[in-house]
Design a protein around this motif. Structure first.
Motif, mmCIF file in Angstrom:
data_model
loop_
_atom_site.group_PDB
_atom_site.id
_atom_site.type_symbol
_atom_site.label_atom_id
_atom_site.label_comp_id
_atom_site.label_asym_id
_atom_site.label_seq_id
_atom_site.Cartn_x
_atom_site.Cartn_y
_atom_site.Cartn_z
ATOM 1 N N ARG A 3 0.813 -1.215 0.000
ATOM 2 C CA ARG A 3 0.000 0.000 0.000
ATOM 3 C C ARG A 3 0.857 1.280 0.000
ATOM 4 O O ARG A 3 0.655 2.173 -0.821
ATOM 5 N N LEU A 6 2.737 1.821 -3.281
ATOM 6 C CA LEU A 6 1.863 2.293 -4.349
ATOM 7 C C LEU A 6 1.545 3.777 -4.186
ATOM 8 O O LEU A 6 1.583 4.536 -5.154
ATOM 9 N N TYR A 47 -0.554 3.020 -11.526
ATOM 10 C CA TYR A 47 -0.390 2.770 -10.094
ATOM 11 C C TYR A 47 -1.674 3.066 -9.331
ATOM 12 O O TYR A 47 -2.033 2.356 -8.387
ATOM 13 N N TYR A 51 -3.692 0.398 -7.088
ATOM 14 C CA TYR A 51 -4.025 0.708 -5.696
ATOM 15 C C TYR A 51 -5.522 0.530 -5.456
ATOM 16 O O TYR A 51 -5.933 -0.102 -4.480
ATOM 17 N N TYR A 55 -7.030 -1.747 -2.663
ATOM 18 C CA TYR A 55 -7.335 -1.069 -1.405
ATOM 19 C C TYR A 55 -8.552 -0.155 -1.439
ATOM 20 O O TYR A 55 -8.912 0.415 -0.421
#
Length: 80
Positions: A3, A6, A47, A51, A55
């Motif tokens: 996380r 990223l 990216y 992500y 997430y």
């Protein structure tokens, strides 16, 4: 990628793209800078997409309002 990694990459490429965008305001005929900016924008978007798949949305525009309401808030994640 993790996380934090990223988020760092999104920030790096987004910053570089924005700086070139500002540069291009005064140098609009610099084709090489335009190409670099587009490349940085593309990498930042890649990216960001990675992500968000892992997430969740980074901005309200990225997802539906329901996602923001139903998902835990950032401080709720770190507490668990």
């Amino acid at each position: 990628m993790k996380r934090d990694e990223l988020l760092e990459m999104i920030s790096r490429y987004g910053f570089a793209a924005w700086e070139l965008h500002i540069y291009l305001d005064t140098h609009p005929s610099d084709v090489a800078a335009m190409m670099r900016m587009k490349n940085f924008q593309k990498k930042a978007a890649e990216y960001r997409e990675e992500y968000e798949k892992k997430y969740g949305p980074l901005t309200i525009q990225s997802g539906s309002g329901q996602t923001w309401l139903n998902d835990p808030w950032p401080w709720e994640r770190s507490a668990n």
